[in-house]
Design a protein around this motif. Structure first.
Motif, PDB file in Angstrom:
ATOM      1  N   SER A 142       7.896   5.910  -8.632  1.00 25.50           N
ATOM      2  CA  SER A 142       7.440   7.224  -9.107  1.00 25.50           C
ATOM      3  C   SER A 142       7.142   8.143  -7.936  1.00 25.50           C
ATOM      4  O   SER A 142       7.472   9.340  -7.967  1.00 25.50           O
ATOM      5  CB  SER A 142       6.192   7.056  -9.979  1.00 25.50           C
ATOM      6  N   ALA A 143       6.536   7.602  -6.890  1.00 25.68           N
ATOM      7  CA  ALA A 143       6.174   8.418  -5.728  1.00 25.68           C
ATOM      8  C   ALA A 143       7.409   8.902  -4.969  1.00 25.68           C
ATOM      9  O   ALA A 143       7.524  10.088  -4.633  1.00 25.68           O
ATOM     10  CB  ALA A 143       5.256   7.618  -4.802  1.00 25.68           C
TER      11      ALA A 143
ATOM     12  N   PHE B  23      11.562   5.472 -16.135  1.00 24.70           N
ATOM     13  CA  PHE B  23      12.251   6.618 -16.724  1.00 24.70           C
ATOM     14  C   PHE B  23      11.259   7.713 -17.110  1.00 24.70           C
ATOM     15  O   PHE B  23      11.572   8.909 -17.021  1.00 24.70           O
ATOM     16  CB  PHE B  23      13.056   6.181 -17.948  1.00 24.70           C
ATOM     17  N   PHE B  24      10.071   7.327 -17.542  1.00 24.64           N
ATOM     18  CA  PHE B  24       9.045   8.314 -17.880  1.00 24.64           C
ATOM     19  C   PHE B  24       8.656   9.131 -16.652  1.00 24.64           C
ATOM     20  O   PHE B  24       8.531  10.358 -16.700  1.00 24.64           O
ATOM     21  CB  PHE B  24       7.822   7.605 -18.459  1.00 24.64           C
ATOM     22  N   SER B  25       8.487   8.451 -15.524  1.00 20.46           N
ATOM     23  CA  SER B  25       8.113   9.159 -14.302  1.00 20.46           C
ATOM     24  C   SER B  25       9.246  10.076 -13.827  1.00 20.46           C
ATOM     25  O   SER B  25       8.994  11.186 -13.346  1.00 20.46           O
ATOM     26  CB  SER B  25       7.743   8.159 -13.203  1.00 20.46           C
TER      27      SER B  25
ATOM     28  N   ALA C 244       9.031  12.777  -4.717  1.00 21.28           N
ATOM     29  CA  ALA C 244       9.321  13.419  -3.434  1.00 21.28           C
ATOM     30  C   ALA C 244      10.773  13.866  -3.358  1.00 21.28           C
ATOM     31  O   ALA C 244      11.084  14.946  -2.818  1.00 21.28           O
ATOM     32  CB  ALA C 244       8.999  12.451  -2.296  1.00 21.28           C
ATOM     33  N   GLU C 245      11.688  13.050  -3.893  1.00 25.89           N
ATOM     34  CA  GLU C 245      13.102  13.426  -3.862  1.00 25.89           C
ATOM     35  C   GLU C 245      13.379  14.617  -4.764  1.00 25.89           C
ATOM     36  O   GLU C 245      14.175  15.498  -4.416  1.00 25.89           O
ATOM     37  CB  GLU C 245      13.969  12.236  -4.281  1.00 25.89           C
ATOM     38  N   VAL C 246      12.724  14.674  -5.930  1.00 24.20           N
ATOM     39  CA  VAL C 246      12.928  15.792  -6.850  1.00 24.20           C
ATOM     40  C   VAL C 246      12.464  17.097  -6.211  1.00 24.20           C
ATOM     41  O   VAL C 246      13.097  18.151  -6.368  1.00 24.20           O
ATOM     42  CB  VAL C 246      12.188  15.526  -8.178  1.00 24.20           C
TER      43      VAL C 246
ATOM     44  N   LYS D 188       0.819  -1.214   0.000  1.00 20.64           N
ATOM     45  CA  LYS D 188       0.000   0.000   0.000  1.00 20.64           C
ATOM     46  C   LYS D 188       0.855   1.266   0.000  1.00 20.64           C
ATOM     47  O   LYS D 188       0.314   2.381  -0.031  1.00 20.64           O
ATOM     48  CB  LYS D 188      -0.909   0.011   1.232  1.00 20.64           C
ATOM     49  N   SER D 189       2.173   1.109   0.012  1.00 15.21           N
ATOM     50  CA  SER D 189       3.064   2.261   0.187  1.00 15.21           C
ATOM     51  C   SER D 189       2.924   3.295  -0.921  1.00 15.21           C
ATOM     52  O   SER D 189       3.025   4.499  -0.674  1.00 15.21           O
ATOM     53  CB  SER D 189       4.523   1.791   0.277  1.00 15.21           C
ATOM     54  N   ALA D 190       2.709   2.842  -2.152  1.00 13.89           N
ATOM     55  CA  ALA D 190       2.635   3.782  -3.277  1.00 13.89           C
ATOM     56  C   ALA D 190       1.439   4.713  -3.167  1.00 13.89           C
ATOM     57  O   ALA D 190       1.450   5.816  -3.745  1.00 13.89           O
ATOM     58  CB  ALA D 190       2.583   3.016  -4.591  1.00 13.89           C
TER      59      ALA D 190
END
Length: 677
Positions: A321-322, A424-426, A326-328, A277-279
């Motif tokens: 992706s999530a 890579f898309f995300s 957040a890191e970006v 469920k983390s995503a």
């Protein structure tokens, strides 16, 4: 001085080999090796070899640690004295043996006892010189007797099934009387033993190779007339004096050995459901998977099980992706994006390792093997040039290698696994949204993984990615290092590339590649692998050419008297459309939008009374049809039309690449140049 390398063995099975350190009596390796052990073993062994160019490499010595003793040295730097390697002491495997003592009455009425030794099978015998043809000898030995018998030879197996029984007469004192139970004198039992020797039958003149032995005293039969057990083979006790241990030097090791006790899956169901469920947790930093990554001292320890779990349940892309998004958001400088060893980087690294290994092999393996076999000198550092070497020739050889590696990488986009493309898309979308003023950040966010963390390390150390079986020799290793540095710089798309090199000779060499075509090729490649079916195919400004070439087209003959003839046409496949024209550079005669391509199916070989044909129905009108014949042998395929959407089926020989990109399923068969959608 010696050229030494070290091997790591489970018993006698080699699982890792270090690089060769040349001309040194105190070599430093500094290599880490991680291995999951899939079977039981007795010893973790380390062998030191001295490389010999003209003869077989000679063994200097070994360190053997019993499995039971590994915890003594857990995570501690320890110096171990090297031991001499004796062929008679290098044994492994086990034997299944049964001993049975029975009572026999002779014709004269005297009771004697016979011993039945049954050898069932052996397991895990070593393979000697690439083969193992084992047999066993069974000997009843005592102070004044030795009676030996031999099994049949079992060919080409290190797990022989013998199932043979041998009978031996056990002699009794004359005073022994007829009794109904086994009550023999102590001295007789202590002086007799059964010895089983395993041998490898050899056709060489030097004789058969010793594989190990076991010795069982008959006193084990005191309590019971039958005894059955598995026995580990032991070294031969030949009474030879061992040499001093300090004669050979010592080996410094740091061994970390852990055992994981795994319960049934029911015990882990609550944790598994929580991690899956983390995503969907907002913010993702509050999710169980992210917290696990923060708790673990090493991010890698959390990334490996997380990625495997999420990959199995198809959740790895939304989770990465999530955490990437957040890191970006926390990143202030676009030049440092994804450069740290964060949970995001480790998870993407592990995903590429699991999902992209086949892609890596298809792309690089043949070229790397050719470089390793050619042994061409590519040293471009004037200080390191050997006598007789020419700097310009070396530079040209290196340039050719870099060109080949660069070409196979940038043309491999259609082979990139879907899960990697979606990740890579995300990354691309998150970076472009965060740094809207930097037009190149959408490329550098992807290249920091695919070039810096995927292709460049594989070129630098091909043995770690199973591209080569062992470490490359020093000269080839130097060549691969120079190639890796150049490819890494080409893929980084840095604005001042020459300045990115610390060495002046590398900056000079890079002038060969300081052309716009290399940057364009990298961008096209990154565009392709960072595209996704969720995006509008036309959102990429320039069409990406996937493949083009001549094929034979069959006209349908739609008019009443129209002819169904065959014509040679130039076909082009891009991420936007599939077209054909009379020759290269002409205006397209037919264009099929990619979004109209829905499926692929196979036709019979003789569907159009002509071998190797492909049929396509794809146009703006339901009646348009194109029959295409590739210029080489291939299975036939059909393309049919359903309503206003077209199903284009162009296939050929066994598909070597399958990639979902911008809603396109593009297949390319390498052999013969045939191709299809």
């Amino acid at each position: 001085m010696r050229d030494c390398y070290c091997t790591v063995n489970l018993d006698q099975e080699e699982v890792f080999r270090t690089k060769i350190v040349e001309k040194s009596l105190c070599p430093f390796y500094g290599e880490d090796f991680y291995c999951e052990i899939p079977r039981s073993f007795r010893h973790l062994s380390f062998y030191i070899f001295d490389r010999d160019v003209f003869r077989r490499d000679s063994i200097i010595g070994k360190v053997a640690i019993q499995k039971e003793d590994l915890q003594k040295y857990h995570n501690r730097d320890t110096w171990f004295q090297l031991q001499h390697v004796d062929a008679d002491s290098e044994v492994q495997g086990k034997v299944h043996l049964e001993l049975r003592l029975s009572e026999v009455i002779t014709d004269t009425g005297i009771v004697c006892h016979k011993l039945a030794a049954r050898i069932f099978e052996c397991q895990g015998l070593p393979i000697v010189n690439g083969q193992c043809d084992p047999y066993a000898t069974v000997t009843l030995a005592g102070p004044f007797r030795s009676e030996a018998k031999k099994t049949k030879v079992k060919k080409k197996t290190n797990n022989p099934q013998f199932d043979e029984v041998f009978y031996f007469e056990v002699t009794r004192p004359c005073s022994y009387s007829k009794k109904s139970h086994f009550d023999f004198e102590e001295e007789d039992v202590d002086k007799l033993e059964i010895r089983v020797d395993l041998w490898n039958a050899s056709n060489l003149k030097f004789g058969d190779e010793f594989l190990g032995e076991l010795r069982i005293p008959l006193k084990v039969l005191r309590q019971s007339s039958s005894y059955e057990a598995w026995y580990f083979l032991q070294p031969r006790d030949n009474g030879s004096k061992s040499l001093k241990p300090d004669d050979l030097g010592s080996l410094r090791l740091n061994v970390v050995y852990t055992e994981d006790h795994v319960f049934s899956s029911d015990y882990y169901s609550p944790l598994r459901d929580l991690l899956l469920k983390s995503a969907d947790v907002e913010p993702v930093s509050a999710s169980a998977a992210h917290i696990l990554g923060e708790v673990c001292r090493e991010k890698q320890e959390a990334a490996i099980p997380l990625v495997r779990l999420l990959l199995h349940y198809g959740k790895v892309v939304p989770f990465i992706s999530a955490i990437a998004s957040a890191e970006v958001k926390r990143t202030q400088d676009p030049n440092t994006i994804f450069r740290g060893n964060s949970l995001t980087s480790k998870c993407i690294d592990e995903t590429m390792k699991l999902a992209g290994m086949h892609y890596l092999h298809v792309t690089l393996k043949s070229t790397i093997e050719e470089i390793c076999q050619s042994h061409r000198s590519c040293e471009i550092d004037p200080v390191k040039l050997r006598d007789g070497e020419n700097l310009e020739n070396n530079m040209e050889s290196l340039r050719q290698y870099v060109d080949r590696i660069f070409t196979v990488i940038t043309k491999s986009g259609v082979s990139c696994p879907t899960v990697m493309c979606d990740i890579f898309f995300s990354l691309r979308e998150a970076a472009a949204k965060r740094f809207q003023d930097d037009l190149d950040v959408r490329y550098t966010a992807v290249s920091s993984f695919i070039f810096l963390r995927f292709f460049a390390p594989a070129i630098l150390s091909p043995n770690l990615f199973q591209l080569t079986p062992h470490h490359t020799d020093p000269q080839t290793s130097r060549t691969l290092t120079l190639i890796s540095k150049t490819i890494q710089t080409l893929g980084s798309l840095s604005k001042s590339k020459s300045a990115s090199f610390k060495e002046s000779y590398m900056a000079t060499f890079y002038e060969f590649f300081n052309e716009q075509k290399y940057a364009d090729a990298v961008k096209n490649f990154l565009d392709l692998i960072s595209s996704s079916g969720r995006r509008d195919p036309k959102s990429i400004e320039q069409p990406i050419l996937l493949k083009e070439g001549f094929m034979i087209k069959r006209a349908q003959g739609r008019k009443r008297f129209g002819m169904k003839n065959f014509k040679k046409r130039w076909f082009r496949l891009t991420n936007h459309e599939f077209t054909y024209q009379k020759s290269k550079g002409d205006q397209p005669l037919c264009s099929i939008p990619i979004e109209n391509i829905l499926a692929v199916e196979r036709l019979e070989e003789e569907s159009f009374r002509m071998k190797n044909n492909h049929s396509a129905v794809a146009s703006s009108t339901p009646s348009d049809q194109v029959n295409v014949h590739p210029p080489c042998a291939a299975p036939c395929l059909s393309v049919t039309r359903a309503g206003t959407a077209c199903m284009v089926l162009l296939c050929s020989q066994p598909v070597t690449a399958l990639h979902h990109s911008l809603g396109l399923v593009a297949c390319w068969a390498v052999q013969g140049g045939t191709w299809g959608l």
